[in-house]
Design an enzyme around this catalytic site. Structure first.
Site, PDB file in Angstrom:
ATOM      1  N   HIS A   1       0.830  -1.204   0.000  1.00 61.08           N
ATOM      2  CA  HIS A   1       0.000   0.000   0.000  1.00 61.08           C
ATOM      3  C   HIS A   1       0.866   1.256   0.000  1.00 61.08           C
ATOM      4  O   HIS A   1       1.322   1.721   1.048  1.00 61.08           O
ATOM      5  CB  HIS A   1      -0.899  -0.059   1.247  1.00 61.08           C
ATOM      6  CG  HIS A   1      -1.909   1.035   1.354  1.00 61.08           C
ATOM      7  ND1 HIS A   1      -2.826   1.071   2.372  1.00 61.08           N
ATOM      8  CD2 HIS A   1      -2.156   2.120   0.596  1.00 61.08           C
ATOM      9  CE1 HIS A   1      -3.596   2.139   2.233  1.00 61.08           C
ATOM     10  NE2 HIS A   1      -3.208   2.797   1.166  1.00 61.08           N
TER      11      HIS A   1
ATOM     12  N   HIS B   1       1.206   5.189  -2.247  1.00 66.69           N
ATOM     13  CA  HIS B   1       0.648   6.078  -3.276  1.00 66.69           C
ATOM     14  C   HIS B   1       1.728   7.050  -3.755  1.00 66.69           C
ATOM     15  O   HIS B   1       2.621   7.419  -3.003  1.00 66.69           O
ATOM     16  CB  HIS B   1      -0.518   6.899  -2.713  1.00 66.69           C
ATOM     17  CG  HIS B   1      -1.618   6.088  -2.127  1.00 66.69           C
ATOM     18  ND1 HIS B   1      -2.454   5.318  -2.893  1.00 66.69           N
ATOM     19  CD2 HIS B   1      -2.025   5.915  -0.838  1.00 66.69           C
ATOM     20  CE1 HIS B   1      -3.341   4.723  -2.092  1.00 66.69           C
ATOM     21  NE2 HIS B   1      -3.096   5.060  -0.849  1.00 66.69           N
TER      22      HIS B   1
ATOM     23  N   ARG C   1      -2.102   8.808  -6.020  1.00 64.90           N
ATOM     24  CA  ARG C   1      -2.451   9.447  -4.747  1.00 64.90           C
ATOM     25  C   ARG C   1      -3.945   9.270  -4.486  1.00 64.90           C
ATOM     26  O   ARG C   1      -4.778   9.587  -5.338  1.00 64.90           O
ATOM     27  CB  ARG C   1      -2.101  10.935  -4.822  1.00 64.90           C
ATOM     28  CG  ARG C   1      -2.140  11.656  -3.483  1.00 64.90           C
ATOM     29  CD  ARG C   1      -1.547  13.055  -3.616  1.00 64.90           C
ATOM     30  NE  ARG C   1      -2.424  13.961  -4.335  1.00 64.90           N
ATOM     31  CZ  ARG C   1      -3.396  14.690  -3.756  1.00 64.90           C
ATOM     32  NH1 ARG C   1      -3.597  14.623  -2.456  1.00 64.90           N
ATOM     33  NH2 ARG C   1      -4.163  15.488  -4.478  1.00 64.90           N
ATOM     34  N   ALA C   2      -4.273   8.751  -3.286  1.00 68.26           N
ATOM     35  CA  ALA C   2      -5.657   8.336  -3.036  1.00 68.26           C
ATOM     36  C   ALA C   2      -6.595   9.541  -2.942  1.00 68.26           C
ATOM     37  O   ALA C   2      -7.649   9.572  -3.575  1.00 68.26           O
ATOM     38  CB  ALA C   2      -5.727   7.502  -1.761  1.00 68.26           C
TER      39      ALA C   2
ATOM     40  N   HIS D   1     -10.705   1.653  -1.202  1.00 69.38           N
ATOM     41  CA  HIS D   1      -9.994   2.879  -0.797  1.00 69.38           C
ATOM     42  C   HIS D   1     -10.804   4.111  -1.169  1.00 69.38           C
ATOM     43  O   HIS D   1     -10.956   4.426  -2.342  1.00 69.38           O
ATOM     44  CB  HIS D   1      -8.615   2.934  -1.456  1.00 69.38           C
ATOM     45  CG  HIS D   1      -7.614   3.721  -0.656  1.00 69.38           C
ATOM     46  ND1 HIS D   1      -7.868   5.012  -0.212  1.00 69.38           N
ATOM     47  CD2 HIS D   1      -6.381   3.403  -0.206  1.00 69.38           C
ATOM     48  CE1 HIS D   1      -6.815   5.432   0.465  1.00 69.38           C
ATOM     49  NE2 HIS D   1      -5.900   4.481   0.498  1.00 69.38           N
TER      50      HIS D   1
ATOM     51  N   HIS E   1      -5.615   0.384   6.085  1.00 69.83           N
ATOM     52  CA  HIS E   1      -5.586   1.073   7.378  1.00 69.83           C
ATOM     53  C   HIS E   1      -5.989   0.106   8.495  1.00 69.83           C
ATOM     54  O   HIS E   1      -6.791   0.443   9.372  1.00 69.83           O
ATOM     55  CB  HIS E   1      -6.487   2.322   7.349  1.00 69.83           C
ATOM     56  CG  HIS E   1      -6.396   3.063   6.034  1.00 69.83           C
ATOM     57  ND1 HIS E   1      -7.414   3.132   5.136  1.00 69.83           N
ATOM     58  CD2 HIS E   1      -5.347   3.701   5.457  1.00 69.83           C
ATOM     59  CE1 HIS E   1      -7.018   3.796   4.050  1.00 69.83           C
ATOM     60  NE2 HIS E   1      -5.775   4.153   4.223  1.00 69.83           N
TER      61      HIS E   1
ATOM     62  N   GLU F   1       1.838   2.593   3.684  1.00 67.66           N
ATOM     63  CA  GLU F   1       1.246   3.787   3.062  1.00 67.66           C
ATOM     64  C   GLU F   1       2.190   4.989   3.166  1.00 67.66           C
ATOM     65  O   GLU F   1       1.757   6.122   3.348  1.00 67.66           O
ATOM     66  CB  GLU F   1      -0.128   4.114   3.671  1.00 67.66           C
ATOM     67  CG  GLU F   1      -1.021   4.905   2.721  1.00 67.66           C
ATOM     68  CD  GLU F   1      -2.411   5.213   3.290  1.00 67.66           C
ATOM     69  OE1 GLU F   1      -2.594   5.140   4.506  1.00 67.66           O
ATOM     70  OE2 GLU F   1      -3.306   5.528   2.485  1.00 67.66           O
TER      71      GLU F   1
ATOM     72  N   ARG G   1       2.991  11.807   8.443  1.00 63.45           N
ATOM     73  CA  ARG G   1       4.401  11.879   8.027  1.00 63.45           C
ATOM     74  C   ARG G   1       5.354  12.201   9.177  1.00 63.45           C
ATOM     75  O   ARG G   1       6.557  12.276   8.998  1.00 63.45           O
ATOM     76  CB  ARG G   1       4.549  12.927   6.922  1.00 63.45           C
ATOM     77  CG  ARG G   1       3.681  12.576   5.725  1.00 63.45           C
ATOM     78  CD  ARG G   1       3.948  13.447   4.522  1.00 63.45           C
ATOM     79  NE  ARG G   1       3.007  13.118   3.458  1.00 63.45           N
ATOM     80  CZ  ARG G   1       3.085  13.561   2.219  1.00 63.45           C
ATOM     81  NH1 ARG G   1       4.065  14.365   1.867  1.00 63.45           N
ATOM     82  NH2 ARG G   1       2.195  13.213   1.314  1.00 63.45           N
TER      83      ARG G   1
HETATM   84 ZN   LIG Z   1      -3.943   4.620   0.854  1.00 62.13          ZN
END
Ligand SMILES: [Zn+2]
Length: 339
Positions: A6, A8, A69-70, A176, A221, A282, A288
């Protein structure tokens, strides 16, 4: 081998998202869509080498299953044609990353979904991505309206046309959501976790896997609230006269390890069979920062799995074995990359 299922492309060159803004502005003003910007291989390399690739090396992971990018998917913007143009642009960019770094990234596509439009319109793009670009899965948005939940539940026949193609191509779908445009739901803090939890409850309520016994979903998640409330879901299923969840759903539903603290991962692996858990971080994504309690990034999830008191064979399943099983096209993609 450590496979992160996972990730992106959150660090794409600026002109990619810049074009998206122009595209939406042109849609709103009923003007012609501008031409795509040029993006050089060097710009793509720079965006990866100093971000995802650097983190792979630092954290000791080998491969990221990589998708657009989700939050950027934003299926609620424009119309079906807008989503089709944007999906092609995003998926083509993922393909370029995978072509530049074939041993480090394998592609998963976004789908050109649009609220109220049959997901049948996503079949051609999925097929193009799998057959022409070598992608091994897709991200399926259960709520293309972006937080208003205007489309039917995932178990409704509305979704069957895309499931038929997913099954035919033998690829899994990660459930997602994308950006939230409902101010009640923070995107990554509420809407994402709601989406994961809601999808699982939809699977309990419907009988989807009777119709699609080989359809496979990854709920990211960490499965949202599901593992923490496993007793609630088992009890609800029992009251609905459904089979035990292990028999009813766990041949088709998998969870990832994007849970950003050790107690959460411990709970996940205690509650959910290790056969149903795929390693994921992810990164570079929603969270971050560095956890001041550990001194490490919250999303450095490998550290949590490393600390689990489970056997090496079980860890191997989480890190590698389960991903190869859930993504049957992955082994072929890796063999091709190593040639
Ligand atoms: Zn994601």
């Amino acid at each position: 081998m450590i496979i992160d299922c996972h990730g992106h492309y959150t660090t794409a060159p600026k002109q990619h998202e810049g074009w998206r803004q122009q595209q939406i502005a042109a849609f709103d003003e009923k003007k012609a869509i501008p031409a795509r910007p040029s993006i050089s291989d060097d710009e793509i390399r720079d965006s990866i080498v100093n971000a995802q690739l650097k983190l792979q090396k630092e954290r000791g992971t080998d491969l990221t299953i990589f998708s657009p990018r989700a939050a950027g998917m934003s299926h609620h913007l424009g119309d079906a044609e807008t989503s089709a143009q944007w999906s092609r642009a995003c998926n083509d960019l993922i393909h370029r990353v995978c072509a530049l770094f074939p041993e480090n990234f394998v592609g998963v596509c976004m789908l050109p979904q649009s609220t109220g439009v049959s997901p049948a319109n996503c079949r051609a793009e999925l097929e193009r991505c799998v057959k022409e670009l070598g992608f091994i899965g897709c991200n399926l948005n259960p709520d293309p309206s972006g937080g208003w939940w205007k489309d039917p539940p995932l178990t409704d026949r509305y979704w069957y046309p895309i499931y038929e193609k997913i099954v035919e191509l033998d690829v899994p779908a990660m459930v997602h959501v994308s950006a939230s445009c409902n101010p009640c739901f923070h995107g990554t803090g509420a809407h994402y976790i709601n989406g994961d939890t809601s999808a699982f409850m939809q699977f309990i309520t419907g009988d989807l896997f009777k119709d699609f016994p080989t359809l496979r979903f990854i709920i990211p998640h960490g499965g949202g609230a599901v593992p923490y409330h496993w007793g609630r879901y088992r009890g609800l299923a029992q009251d609905m006269k459904k089979p035990p969840l292990k028999d009813y759903l766990l041949k088709n539903v998998y969870f990832d390890t994007c849970v950003y603290h050790l107690p959460g991962i411990e709970l996940l692996t205690r509650v959910i069979p290790v056969e149903n858990i795929l390693f994921a971080s992810e990164m570079v994504g929603a969270v971050r920062g560095v956890d001041p309690e550990t001194g490490h990034n919250y999303d450095d999830t490998k550290r949590y799995v490393d600390q689990l008191k489970i056997g090496a064979a079980e860890k191997q399943k989480i890190f590698e074995g389960n991903a190869l099983k859930v993504f049957p096209r992955l082994a072929g993609a890796l063999a091709k990359a190593r040639k």
